[in-house]
Each structure stands twice: as C-alpha cells, then as structure tokens.
Design a protein around this motif. Structure first.
Motif, PDB file in Angstrom:
ATOM      1  N   LEU A 113       0.697  49.419  12.950  1.00  0.00           N
ATOM      2  CA  LEU A 113      -0.498  49.420  12.119  1.00  0.00           C
ATOM      3  C   LEU A 113      -1.208  48.072  12.159  1.00  0.00           C
ATOM      4  CD1 LEU A 113       0.978  51.233   8.986  1.00  0.00           C
ATOM      5  CD2 LEU A 113      -0.543  52.212  10.723  1.00  0.00           C
ATOM      6  N   GLU A 114      -2.528  48.108  12.111  1.00  0.00           N
ATOM      7  CA  GLU A 114      -3.352  46.897  12.052  1.00  0.00           C
ATOM      8  C   GLU A 114      -3.124  46.200  10.718  1.00  0.00           C
ATOM      9  OE1 GLU A 114      -5.735  45.610  14.281  1.00  0.00           O
ATOM     10  OE2 GLU A 114      -5.128  47.102  15.774  1.00  0.00           O
ATOM     11  N   ARG A 115      -3.019  44.892  10.751  1.00  0.00           N
ATOM     12  CA  ARG A 115      -2.825  44.114   9.529  1.00  0.00           C
ATOM     13  C   ARG A 115      -4.140  43.867   8.794  1.00  0.00           C
ATOM     14  NH1 ARG A 115       2.190  41.141   9.789  1.00  0.00           N
ATOM     15  NH2 ARG A 115       3.165  41.386  11.813  1.00  0.00           N
ATOM     16  N   GLY A 116      -5.207  43.654   9.531  1.00  0.00           N
ATOM     17  CA  GLY A 116      -6.474  43.271   8.923  1.00  0.00           C
ATOM     18  C   GLY A 116      -7.545  44.335   9.019  1.00  0.00           C
ATOM     19  N   ASN A 117      -8.565  44.154   8.163  1.00  0.00           N
ATOM     20  CA  ASN A 117      -9.718  45.055   8.141  1.00  0.00           C
ATOM     21  C   ASN A 117     -11.007  44.240   8.161  1.00  0.00           C
ATOM     22  OD1 ASN A 117     -11.060  47.563   7.932  1.00  0.00           O
ATOM     23  ND2 ASN A 117     -11.337  47.245   5.742  1.00  0.00           N
TER      24      ASN A 117
END
Length: 137
Positions: free
Chosen positions: A61-65
């Motif tokens: 999963l991506e950590r940032g948005n």
C-alpha cells in the motif's frame, strides 16, 4: 576511500530523505482474520479500489496521498454468516523521518520524504475478528 568518493557519498546522504531510503514510499501490510478466509476490499481515501482478496494476505500500500499528507484506507471485511466489519487503516509518522535531522538535511525533511509519502508509516499487520451474524427467527 578516496576524498572524491567520500564527498559523493556525503552529498548522496545529504540530498536524500532518511525515511525514503529506509522505508520507501509503500508498505507491506499483512491482513489476518478470524475466521480465516474472510473477503476484504480496500479503498483509498479518494474512494479508489486498491485491492480485493481474502485473508490471510499481504498487500503493498502507498504510504502517502500527496505532499505532507498520509494515506487513509477503508477496509471492508465480509463473509456469509458473519457481520460485515469496516476497518479504518490510517498512517502514522514514520520514525525514520526524524533521521533527516541528522542525515537527510533540510531537503529530506521538507521535500523528499513529504513528497514521496515516506514520512508516513502503516502497521505491519491488521488482525480482525468478525462476529457471527445474529440468528434469524
């Protein structure tokens, strides 16, 4: 080590983010449930479906948005005969982000780690127990 190699190494360390080097911009999260084999679906905070599967499973999963913004995920667990269970998966501050104060410098602290999302962390594991659905009279 030659002086030029040492200078190059120090420049590399100074111009990179600590959390970006150690943790990266994604995290592997393991999903477990009781009972095993529960279906789950993950959506990011923008409502985009990012994964669908059954437990146990490990998902990248991506950590940032976005810049200085950690990602939040909505995870829905479901199975016949059990109550559906929503779960909020949220990021926390990555401890390696503060390594920029020593190794990464201002660029890592204010640009690289916030832009890549590496300044955020997700739990290594999510464990969910689904209650049985109430009996129908």
């Amino acid at each position: 080590m030659r002086k030029s190699q040492l200078v190059l190494l120090l420049c590399f360390i100074y111009l990179t983010g600590c959390a970006s080097i150690i943790s990266g911009k994604t995290a592997m999260v393991k999903f477990n449930s009781s009972p095993i084999g529960i279906e789950f679906a993950i959506k990011d905070e923008n409502g985009k479906a990012v994964h669908h599967g059954s437990t146990p499973a490990t998902v990248n999963l991506e950590r940032g948005n976005g810049y200085f913004d950690g990602q939040t995920y909505a995870v829905d667990f479901s199975a016949p005969g059990y109550q559906n269970k929503p779960y909020k998966l949220d990021t926390t501050m990555n401890g390696w982000y503060f390594g920029n104060l020593i190794f990464g410098g201002v660029l890592g602290l204010l640009v690289i780690d916030p832009a890549t999302g590496a300044m955020w962390d997700l739990p290594d594991e999510v464990n969910v127990a689904l209650p049985k659905a109430p009996s129908q009279p």
